[in-house]
Design a protein around this motif. Sequence first.
Motif, PDB file in Angstrom:
ATOM      1  N   ARG A   3       0.919  -1.273  -0.203  1.00 25.39           N
ATOM      2  CA  ARG A   3      -0.208   0.056   0.047  1.00 25.39           C
ATOM      3  C   ARG A   3       0.975   1.326  -0.027  1.00 25.39           C
ATOM      4  NH1 ARG A   3      -3.387  -0.159   5.174  1.00 25.39           N
ATOM      5  NH2 ARG A   3      -1.531  -0.728   5.910  1.00 25.39           N
ATOM      6  N   ILE A   4       0.518   2.272  -0.853  1.00 25.04           N
ATOM      7  CA  ILE A   4       1.112   3.571  -0.766  1.00 25.04           C
ATOM      8  C   ILE A   4      -0.046   4.350  -0.126  1.00 25.04           C
ATOM      9  CG2 ILE A   4       2.228   5.361  -2.065  1.00 25.04           C
ATOM     10  CD1 ILE A   4       3.290   3.060  -4.099  1.00 25.04           C
ATOM     11  N   ILE A   5       0.259   4.933   0.817  1.00 29.25           N
ATOM     12  CA  ILE A   5      -0.899   5.995   1.268  1.00 29.25           C
ATOM     13  C   ILE A   5      -0.514   7.640   1.249  1.00 29.25           C
ATOM     14  CG2 ILE A   5      -2.245   6.604   3.544  1.00 29.25           C
ATOM     15  CD1 ILE A   5      -1.730   3.899   4.490  1.00 29.25           C
ATOM     16  N   VAL A   6      -1.316   8.351   0.785  1.00 30.68           N
ATOM     17  CA  VAL A   6      -0.977   9.756   0.482  1.00 30.68           C
ATOM     18  C   VAL A   6      -2.290  10.393   1.189  1.00 30.68           C
ATOM     19  CG1 VAL A   6      -0.989  11.453  -1.349  1.00 30.68           C
ATOM     20  CG2 VAL A   6       0.096   9.162  -1.759  1.00 30.68           C
ATOM     21  N   PRO A   7      -1.847  11.340   2.226  1.00 29.98           N
ATOM     22  CA  PRO A   7      -2.570  12.183   2.892  1.00 29.98           C
ATOM     23  C   PRO A   7      -3.332  13.103   1.872  1.00 29.98           C
ATOM     24  CG  PRO A   7      -0.864  11.964   4.160  1.00 29.98           C
ATOM     25  CD  PRO A   7      -0.484  11.318   2.574  1.00 29.98           C
ATOM     26  N   LEU A   8      -4.426  13.680   1.913  1.00 27.76           N
ATOM     27  CA  LEU A   8      -5.173  14.494   0.969  1.00 27.76           C
ATOM     28  C   LEU A   8      -5.218  15.738   1.849  1.00 27.76           C
ATOM     29  CD1 LEU A   8      -8.212  12.235  -0.567  1.00 27.76           C
ATOM     30  CD2 LEU A   8      -5.637  12.771  -1.411  1.00 27.76           C
ATOM     31  N   VAL A   9      -4.255  16.518   1.264  1.00 31.70           N
ATOM     32  CA  VAL A   9      -4.064  17.985   1.975  1.00 31.70           C
ATOM     33  C   VAL A   9      -4.462  19.133   1.007  1.00 31.70           C
ATOM     34  CG1 VAL A   9      -2.454  19.682   3.042  1.00 31.70           C
ATOM     35  CG2 VAL A   9      -2.169  16.979   3.369  1.00 31.70           C
ATOM     36  N   THR A  10      -5.313  20.121   1.293  1.00 31.36           N
ATOM     37  CA  THR A  10      -5.628  21.045   0.593  1.00 31.36           C
ATOM     38  C   THR A  10      -5.292  22.384   1.258  1.00 31.36           C
ATOM     39  OG1 THR A  10      -8.189  21.088   1.345  1.00 31.36           O
ATOM     40  CG2 THR A  10      -7.650  20.044  -0.522  1.00 31.36           C
ATOM     41  N   GLY A  25       5.269  -0.730 -10.352  1.00 34.61           N
ATOM     42  CA  GLY A  25       4.463  -2.123 -10.302  1.00 34.61           C
ATOM     43  C   GLY A  25       2.982  -1.771 -10.968  1.00 34.61           C
ATOM     44  N   GLU A  26       2.384  -2.788 -10.800  1.00 35.28           N
ATOM     45  CA  GLU A  26       0.735  -2.844 -11.436  1.00 35.28           C
ATOM     46  C   GLU A  26      -0.117  -2.233 -10.450  1.00 35.28           C
ATOM     47  OE1 GLU A  26      -0.456  -6.573 -13.156  1.00 35.28           O
ATOM     48  OE2 GLU A  26       1.626  -6.934 -13.872  1.00 35.28           O
ATOM     49  N   LEU A  27      -0.911  -1.217 -10.617  1.00 36.41           N
ATOM     50  CA  LEU A  27      -2.035  -0.654  -9.895  1.00 36.41           C
ATOM     51  C   LEU A  27      -3.197  -1.514  -9.858  1.00 36.41           C
ATOM     52  CD1 LEU A  27      -3.029   1.759  -8.101  1.00 36.41           C
ATOM     53  CD2 LEU A  27      -3.586   2.703 -10.126  1.00 36.41           C
ATOM     54  N   GLY A 114      -8.202  13.734   4.935  1.00 38.60           N
ATOM     55  CA  GLY A 114      -8.667  12.682   3.960  1.00 38.60           C
ATOM     56  C   GLY A 114      -7.339  11.716   3.328  1.00 38.60           C
ATOM     57  N   LEU A 115      -7.578  10.644   2.634  1.00 34.66           N
ATOM     58  CA  LEU A 115      -6.443   9.696   2.077  1.00 34.66           C
ATOM     59  C   LEU A 115      -6.790   9.007   1.108  1.00 34.66           C
ATOM     60  CD1 LEU A 115      -5.929   7.498   5.463  1.00 34.66           C
ATOM     61  CD2 LEU A 115      -4.397   9.432   4.561  1.00 34.66           C
ATOM     62  N   LEU A 116      -5.733   8.730   0.245  1.00 36.08           N
ATOM     63  CA  LEU A 116      -5.877   8.028  -0.966  1.00 36.08           C
ATOM     64  C   LEU A 116      -4.840   6.795  -0.698  1.00 36.08           C
ATOM     65  CD1 LEU A 116      -5.884  10.082  -4.225  1.00 36.08           C
ATOM     66  CD2 LEU A 116      -7.695   8.697  -3.290  1.00 36.08           C
ATOM     67  N   THR A 117      -5.244   5.528  -0.824  1.00 37.20           N
ATOM     68  CA  THR A 117      -4.461   4.450  -0.519  1.00 37.20           C
ATOM     69  C   THR A 117      -4.551   3.708  -1.938  1.00 37.20           C
ATOM     70  OG1 THR A 117      -5.213   4.259   1.605  1.00 37.20           O
ATOM     71  CG2 THR A 117      -4.335   2.341   0.659  1.00 37.20           C
ATOM     72  N   PHE A 118      -3.180   3.683  -2.416  1.00 37.39           N
ATOM     73  CA  PHE A 118      -2.954   3.022  -3.667  1.00 37.39           C
ATOM     74  C   PHE A 118      -2.483   1.252  -3.539  1.00 37.39           C
ATOM     75  CE2 PHE A 118      -2.227   7.499  -4.571  1.00 37.39           C
ATOM     76  CZ  PHE A 118      -2.743   7.504  -5.743  1.00 37.39           C
ATOM     77  N   HIS A 119      -3.036   0.449  -4.068  1.00 36.97           N
ATOM     78  CA  HIS A 119      -2.698  -1.070  -3.950  1.00 36.97           C
ATOM     79  C   HIS A 119      -1.927  -1.355  -4.972  1.00 36.97           C
ATOM     80  CE1 HIS A 119      -5.158  -1.388  -0.191  1.00 36.97           C
ATOM     81  NE2 HIS A 119      -5.796  -0.395  -0.971  1.00 36.97           N
ATOM     82  N   ILE A 120      -0.601  -1.768  -4.785  1.00 42.85           N
ATOM     83  CA  ILE A 120       0.516  -2.021  -5.946  1.00 42.85           C
ATOM     84  C   ILE A 120       0.836  -3.131  -5.779  1.00 42.85           C
ATOM     85  CG2 ILE A 120       2.525  -1.151  -6.898  1.00 42.85           C
ATOM     86  CD1 ILE A 120       0.609   1.010  -7.435  1.00 42.85           C
ATOM     87  N   GLU A 121       1.124  -3.905  -6.873  1.00 43.84           N
ATOM     88  CA  GLU A 121       1.559  -5.461  -6.898  1.00 43.84           C
ATOM     89  C   GLU A 121       3.008  -5.071  -7.588  1.00 43.84           C
ATOM     90  OE1 GLU A 121       1.931  -8.902  -6.208  1.00 43.84           O
ATOM     91  OE2 GLU A 121       0.262  -8.093  -6.051  1.00 43.84           O
ATOM     92  N   ASP A 122       3.919  -5.242  -6.865  1.00 39.91           N
ATOM     93  CA  ASP A 122       5.557  -5.188  -7.113  1.00 39.91           C
ATOM     94  C   ASP A 122       5.770  -6.084  -8.270  1.00 39.91           C
ATOM     95  OD1 ASP A 122       5.762  -2.634  -5.714  1.00 39.91           O
ATOM     96  OD2 ASP A 122       6.335  -3.874  -4.071  1.00 39.91           O
TER      97      ASP A 122
END
Length: 122
Positions: A3-10, A25-27, A114-122
């Motif tokens: 997982r790659i987690i990115v906080p959503l900041v505005t 990798g593959e998303l 807020g958060l975006l979580t990307f699920h990546i297959e390496d």
Amino acid sequence: MRRIIVPLVTDTSGAGTLYSEAVYGELYAVKYKPGSLATGTDITITCEDDGASKPVLTLTDAGTSALWKYPRDLVHDTSGTALTGTSGGDRAEIICHGRFKIVIAQGGGATSDGLLTFHIED
């Protein structure tokens, strides 16, 4: 899978441009958790590398409920033509090399929960 987690900041105008850590990798999937972002929030996600930009996902009026998205690419024939489902094509997971760029608009004001979580297959 990782997982790659990115906080959503505005900022106070509800806008922001954010970047993930480096990724290759593959998303598989993207999870959106809005926090206090406004109903009309627009989010555009691309994968950026050496000046190249690969569209990944656009959420228009993303809403205030958590959701999952499974972005996919059209496959191509040997001449480079994108194949639709009716012309024998299928969808493939997006291969990302670089980092995710997230652009937020109309977020409703300053927020950072807020958060975006990307699920990546390496």
